[in-house]
Write an enzyme that holds these catalytic residues in place. Structure first.
Site, PDB file in Angstrom:
ATOM      1  N   HIS A   1      -7.957  -5.245  -0.149  1.00  0.00           N
ATOM      2  CA  HIS A   1      -6.735  -4.506   0.188  1.00  0.00           C
ATOM      3  C   HIS A   1      -5.963  -5.316   1.227  1.00  0.00           C
ATOM      4  O   HIS A   1      -6.001  -5.032   2.428  1.00  0.00           O
ATOM      5  CB  HIS A   1      -7.095  -3.116   0.713  1.00  0.00           C
ATOM      6  CG  HIS A   1      -5.935  -2.170   0.765  1.00  0.00           C
ATOM      7  ND1 HIS A   1      -5.281  -1.741  -0.376  1.00  0.00           N
ATOM      8  CD2 HIS A   1      -5.286  -1.581   1.803  1.00  0.00           C
ATOM      9  CE1 HIS A   1      -4.300  -0.924  -0.030  1.00  0.00           C
ATOM     10  NE2 HIS A   1      -4.280  -0.822   1.282  1.00  0.00           N
TER      11      HIS A   1
ATOM     12  N   SER B   1       0.829  -1.201   0.000  1.00  0.00           N
ATOM     13  CA  SER B   1       0.000   0.000   0.000  1.00  0.00           C
ATOM     14  C   SER B   1       0.874   1.266   0.000  1.00  0.00           C
ATOM     15  O   SER B   1       1.685   1.453  -0.900  1.00  0.00           O
ATOM     16  CB  SER B   1      -0.962  -0.051   1.199  1.00  0.00           C
ATOM     17  OG  SER B   1      -1.973   0.914   1.084  1.00  0.00           O
TER      18      SER B   1
ATOM     19  N   ASP C   1     -10.016  -4.648  -4.494  1.00  0.00           N
ATOM     20  CA  ASP C   1      -9.501  -3.636  -3.551  1.00  0.00           C
ATOM     21  C   ASP C   1     -10.433  -2.420  -3.535  1.00  0.00           C
ATOM     22  O   ASP C   1     -10.668  -1.796  -4.556  1.00  0.00           O
ATOM     23  CB  ASP C   1      -8.084  -3.218  -3.983  1.00  0.00           C
ATOM     24  CG  ASP C   1      -7.319  -2.489  -2.882  1.00  0.00           C
ATOM     25  OD1 ASP C   1      -7.947  -1.737  -2.110  1.00  0.00           O
ATOM     26  OD2 ASP C   1      -6.092  -2.672  -2.801  1.00  0.00           O
TER      27      ASP C   1
END
Length: 233
Positions: free
Chosen positions: A206, A119, A174
């Protein structure tokens, strides 16, 4: 900047390469190490590669209404079409450069160092490598993206050297960092001369999963193979 706290998985044999793994927003180095360990049922460990999980210093984070969080940089908001918070990005690039320099002092050359993350950690790694350390062995970005007007793209427009390969993974489900943001980042970097691959994970939100980490490990060993012992003759 004070040295970053870190969690380290030492190699089982002779140390000839290093991997820096940057966590996502609000996490810690120990946190992402434990997450990976839970998925694999063991640490992500290698015979010859030291795995370093640094922790971002706590700072006010605008998407959380200015609450303090362990983030690599600030964002005005979580989207791909707003400006980057470049001051905080550049400040952290300096702190992470110190970490790279530390490995070099231990005799590891830059072409034997990989950097990447999950991320926000992957976004941070792309800034660090493609703007300031284009001689690293490679970059990985898991569920990550760059903003549309990223300083990374501006830097690469002026670049003429060979760039480190990008290994990118993203889940199609996601909901925080949209798959399309990751895909657009990959296309832009490819158009600017970065050798890239994008590994798509259907139904993955995610998060990380085992297949993704196993594919990452295979790529890590391709970029940082075990070196033959040097003879003294």
């Amino acid at each position: 900047m004070a040295a970053l706290r870190r969690s380290v998985v030492s190699p089982s044999g002779r140390h000839t390469a290093s991997l820096i793994f940057l966590h996502g927003s609000g996490d810690t180095g120990q946190g992402v190490r434990t997450w990976i360990k839970r998925i694999l049922n063991q640490d992500m460990a290698f015979q010859h590669i030291k795995v370093i999980y640094p922790t971002a210093p706590a700072r006010p984070y605008t998407p959380m209404n200015g609450a303090t969080s362990t983030v690599w940089f600030d964002r005005y908001k979580i989207c791909n079409d707003c400006p980057e918070h470049i001051e905080s990005i550049d400040s952290m690039c300096q702190g992470l450069t110190d970490l790279i320099n530390n490995e070099m002092k231990n005799g590891i050359t830059k072409d034997r160092i990989l950097i990447g993350g999950f991320s926000m950690g992957g976004g941070m790694a792309m800034h660090l490598a493609y703007r300031f350390h284009q001689d690293l062995a490679g970059v990985f970005a898991l569920s990550s993206f760059l903003n549309k007007d990223s300083a990374v793209y501006e830097a690469l427009k002026r670049n003429e050297s060979v760039l480190p390969e990008l290994f990118q993974c993203h889940g199609t489900a996601d909901e925080l960092v949209l798959y399309s943001w990751g895909e657009e980042t990959n296309k832009m970097l490819k158009s600017l001369g970065v050798p890239t691959s994008l590994h798509t994970f259907p139904n993955l939100n995610h998060e990380l999963n085992r297949t993704e980490i196993e594919e990452l490990k295979t790529w890590i060993l391709k970029k940082l193979p075990i070196e033959a012992e040097k003879s003294n003759e």
